[in-house]
Design an enzyme around this catalytic site. Structure first.
Site, short mmCIF file in Angstrom:
data_model
loop_
_atom_site.label_atom_id
_atom_site.label_comp_id
_atom_site.label_asym_id
_atom_site.label_seq_id
_atom_site.Cartn_x
_atom_site.Cartn_y
_atom_site.Cartn_z
CG HIS A 59 -2.10 0.89 1.02
ND1 HIS A 59 -2.08 2.23 1.25
CD2 HIS A 59 -3.33 0.59 0.55
CE1 HIS A 59 -3.25 2.73 0.93
NE2 HIS A 59 -4.04 1.76 0.51
CG ASP B 11 -8.31 -4.71 -3.30
OD1 ASP B 11 -9.54 -4.58 -3.29
OD2 ASP B 11 -7.53 -3.81 -3.62
#
Ligand code: COA
Length: 374
Positions: free
Chosen positions: A266, A317
């Site tokens: 991320h 996700d």
């Protein structure tokens, strides 16, 4: 050759890492804590519904009982798709079409039936926001049922967006526990500060273009595998690996080949994504409930391996993939579901952008040829 003009001497912020492009009071990520309008995501996921979160994102406060009841009524009344719209959208191709491409086109087309679509005053913004948000789930179910040759099911206006999505997708009343899990997924995905698609919505609205255009841009941006498209890729990877036995080797080989393992890493969170922690628990619970715990176990093993080998943690996700898969949702609808939720955040960002606008217009550092003559 003439001297180069306007050569920028500073560093280029590739990917705009660390660049602060606007002020925002919609959601924050501070010290790895995600808040919507000041409320931590863990509390919202445990104690609220998706409709309350939409109200919060759009109004900067949680609704009281009466406000929630009025808001639900107004929002749910917009879920219906007119026969004319249904007929038109049923005529769009679905064979070999990615549902995100279809959804992007469908949302864009909806503007053609909305006589208010070009209005930008605050009341019209909210009205269009309700129209778009309420219709996103029904649109995804229309796509799915059309490609299967099944008729569209109109919504039950007494029930939540989550209940309706599952009912309209499968054509049967959903299990209450699954509806709650799905609702929590919608809460977790609703907003995420200045992510790629929210930024895209803001860039489009910064030219004072309309909300349909801003949301169409955002859907196109969410579609990519480095953003919302990752959840679909995670499930495809898990299916390809197939069993616990091959998981570690598969990941080691992917990392050795410098491939990205979808659902990890991320830009902002370097010590873990709080949404992934909630989804991990949900994945464990739901895969147990469906009698397919190996999907969670394989995911947990991959999680350990990527952490050990590369020091990367799962993002939103990774575990949402096995949650949706356990709900029997087709894999290529995972990213459209992200859009069904994230639209509430995109709209909150566009409200903020319109209210305090300056057009986005950065510069590019010239690296091409100069002074050519014909
Ligand atoms: N798998 C393997 N390596 C990864 C990785 C992943 N999922 N994510 C990042 N890395 C590596 C990069 O290869 C790079 O390594 P290097 O320094 O050895 O070259 C380093 O970590 C930094 O990654 P970078 O791509 O520069 O990070 P970013 O901030 O530009 O990108 C993401 C962030 C989310 C786009 C990126 O982590 C990614 O592509 N993840 C997979 C897709 C995904 O899950 N997206 C959903 C995001 S919510």
């Amino acid at each position: 050759m003439p001297a180069p003009v306007e050569i920028y001497e500073g560093a280029v912020d590739k990917g705009l890492e660390g660049v602060v492009a606007c002020t925002t009071a919609v959601s924050s990520i501070i010290d790895a804590t995600l808040c919507f309008r000041g409320y931590v995501i863990e509390d919202l996921a445990a104690k609220s519904t998706y409709e309350e979160v939409i109200y919060l994102l759009w109004n900067d406060k949680l609704p009281n009982k009466d406000e929630l009841s009025a808001f639900r009524k107004e929002l749910f009344s917009e879920m219906t798709l007119s026969p004319e719209v249904v007929k038109h959208l049923q005529g769009l191709p679905t064979k070999d079409v990615h549902p995100m491409a279809w959804l992007r086109s469908a949302v864009s087309a909806l503007a053609l039936w909305d006589k208010d679509s070009q209005k930008l005053d605050p009341a019209s913004q909210k009205l269009i926001a309700r129209r778009l948000t309420a219709k996103m789930g029904p649109l995804v179910t229309l796509f799915e049922r059309t490609r299967k040759g099944l008729p569209f099911i109109q919504p039950n206006l007494e029930k939540s967006l989550a209940w309706n999505f599952l009912n309209m997708l499968f054509g049967k009343e959903p299990d209450a526990e699954i509806v709650r899990m799905f609702d929590v997924c919608l809460i977790l995905h609703a907003d995420h500060e200045l992510n790629c698609s929210a930024f895209s919505a803001r860039v489009t609205s910064s030219s004072m273009s309309d909300l349909y255009s801003a949301i169409t841009s955002a859907i196109g941006t969410l579609k990519g595998p480095l953003h919302g498209g990752a959840n679909e890729q995670v499930m495809l990877m898990l299916k390809k690996i197939g069993s616990m036995e091959g998981a570690v080797k598969f990941i080691e080989a992917a990392l050795a080949n410098k491939e990205k393992v979808m659902g990890f890493g991320h830009r902002v969170y370097k010590n873990g994504d709080p949404r992934a922690k909630i989804l991990r628990k949900m994945s464990e619970e739901i895969t147990k409930k469906t009698g397919e715990p190996h999907w969670y176990q394989m995911s947990a093993l991959i999680d350990d391996t990527v952490q050990k080998e590369k020091g990367l943690l799962p993002n939103v996700d990774f575990y949402s993939a096995t949650v949706y898969y356990s709900m029997k949702i087709p894999i290529d609808l995972f990213t459209p579901i992200f859009a069904v939720s994230r639209i509430s955040g995109w709209l909150a960002h566009t409200f903020e952008q319109y209210a305090n606008n300056r057009i986005y217009r950065p510069r590019g550092k010239w690296t091409g040829k100069q002074g050519l003559k014909i």
